[in-house]
Scaffold this active site. Structure first.
Site, short mmCIF file in Angstrom:
data_model
loop_
_atom_site.label_atom_id
_atom_site.label_comp_id
_atom_site.label_asym_id
_atom_site.label_seq_id
_atom_site.Cartn_x
_atom_site.Cartn_y
_atom_site.Cartn_z
CD GLN A 57 -1.92 143.33 77.46
OE1 GLN A 57 -0.76 143.65 77.23
NE2 GLN A 57 -2.26 142.58 78.50
CB CYS A 111 -1.85 137.57 80.31
SG CYS A 111 -2.43 138.83 79.15
CG LEU A 112 -0.13 142.97 83.05
CD1 LEU A 112 0.50 144.27 82.55
CD2 LEU A 112 -0.07 142.89 84.57
CG HIS A 142 -1.61 140.84 74.01
ND1 HIS A 142 -2.87 140.60 74.51
CD2 HIS A 142 -0.75 140.58 75.03
CE1 HIS A 142 -2.77 140.19 75.77
NE2 HIS A 142 -1.49 140.16 76.12
N GLY A 180 5.58 143.36 80.10
CA GLY A 180 5.25 143.82 78.76
C GLY A 180 3.83 144.34 78.72
CG HIS A 205 2.37 137.31 76.35
ND1 HIS A 205 1.82 136.38 77.19
CD2 HIS A 205 1.66 138.46 76.54
CE1 HIS A 205 0.81 136.94 77.86
NE2 HIS A 205 0.70 138.20 77.49
CD GLU A 206 3.41 141.90 75.72
OE1 GLU A 206 2.24 142.26 75.42
OE2 GLU A 206 3.71 141.53 76.87
O1 GNR Z 1 3.73 140.72 83.05
C1 GNR Z 1 3.73 139.76 82.28
N1 GNR Z 1 4.51 138.69 82.58
C2 GNR Z 1 4.74 137.65 81.70
C3 GNR Z 1 5.34 136.50 82.22
C4 GNR Z 1 5.61 135.43 81.39
C5 GNR Z 1 5.31 135.52 80.05
C6 GNR Z 1 4.70 136.65 79.53
C7 GNR Z 1 4.43 137.71 80.35
S1 GNR Z 1 3.71 139.14 79.68
C8 GNR Z 1 2.88 139.78 81.08
C9 GNR Z 1 2.33 141.16 80.78
C10 GNR Z 1 1.28 141.07 79.71
O2 GNR Z 1 0.18 140.64 79.87
N2 GNR Z 1 1.63 141.46 78.51
O3 GNR Z 1 0.75 141.39 77.50
NI NI Z 2 -0.62 139.74 78.04
#
Ligand code: GNR
Ligand code: NI
Length: 167
Positions: free
Chosen positions: A51, A93-94, A139, A46, A135-136
């Site tokens: 980001q 998270c990236l 953000h 995601g 999670h997104e």
């Molecule tokens: O790549 C991602 N993997 C992930 C794994 C478990 C729960 C959430 C994520 S999101 C993350 C990419 C990211 O940072 N999205 O904001």
């Molecule tokens: Ni993230």
């Protein structure tokens, strides 16, 4: 299309909120294409607009396995309309490269958003898709993985992030 730079914690732009998108026009569709390309290149499941320093309410997700065809999901102006249960899972998270931590989330969420075509849709999701949506969505509120951790882990992740940026 272009691969955009993903901001790393503690970049203050990660704390900005994604403002509502008023019309799904060519500019937004180009941003969506760039976000998808950036997410696939990373690779990640995601990516939220905040980001890459774009403070708009938009994220993309693709939770398809490597052997499956890709399935890009686009969420514009998302609203979480209901949550059910609780579940813990390991998240990455990236914006926190190299870090993964257990985070507690709702087990299932229902989200309403506009798609790439500007049309509203609603889905109920659990598993990785449900986690990724939450999670997104975080953000877009300027909320990050680290905010879900207890004080001790939070400090460790904070220090690791500062150290990483010096390397
Ligand atoms: O790549 C991602 N993997 C992930 C794994 C478990 C729960 C959430 C994520 S999101 C993350 C990419 C990211 O940072 N999205 O904001
Ligand atoms: Ni993230």
């Amino acid at each position: 299309m272009a691969i955009r730079t993903i901001l790393h914690y503690p970049d203050p732009r990660l704390r900005e909120k994604g403002l509502p998108i008023e019309s799904v026009d060519e500019r937004i569709r180009t941003l969506i294409d760039d976000m998808a390309e950036t997410m696939y290149a990373a690779p990640g499941v995601g990516l939220a607009a905040t980001q890459i320093g774009e403070a708009v309410s938009l994220f993309v997700i693709d939770v398809a396995d490597e052997e499956e065809p890709s399935e890009l999901r686009v969420f514009i102006n998302p609203e979480i309309v209901s949550k059910q249960g609780k579940s813990c899972s390991r998240e990455g998270c990236l914006s926190f490269p190299g870090i993964s931590e257990e985070v507690e989330r709702a087990a299932q969420v229902t989200v309403r958003a506009l798609g790439r075509d500007g049309k509203p849709f609603e889905i109920t999701a659990d598993g990785l898709l449900g986690v990724a949506i939450q999670h997104e969505y975080d953000h877009l509120q300027g909320k990050l993985m680290i905010d879900h951790l207890g004080v001790i882990k939070r400090r460790i992740v904070h220090r690791q992030s500062l150290k990483r940026d010096l390397e």
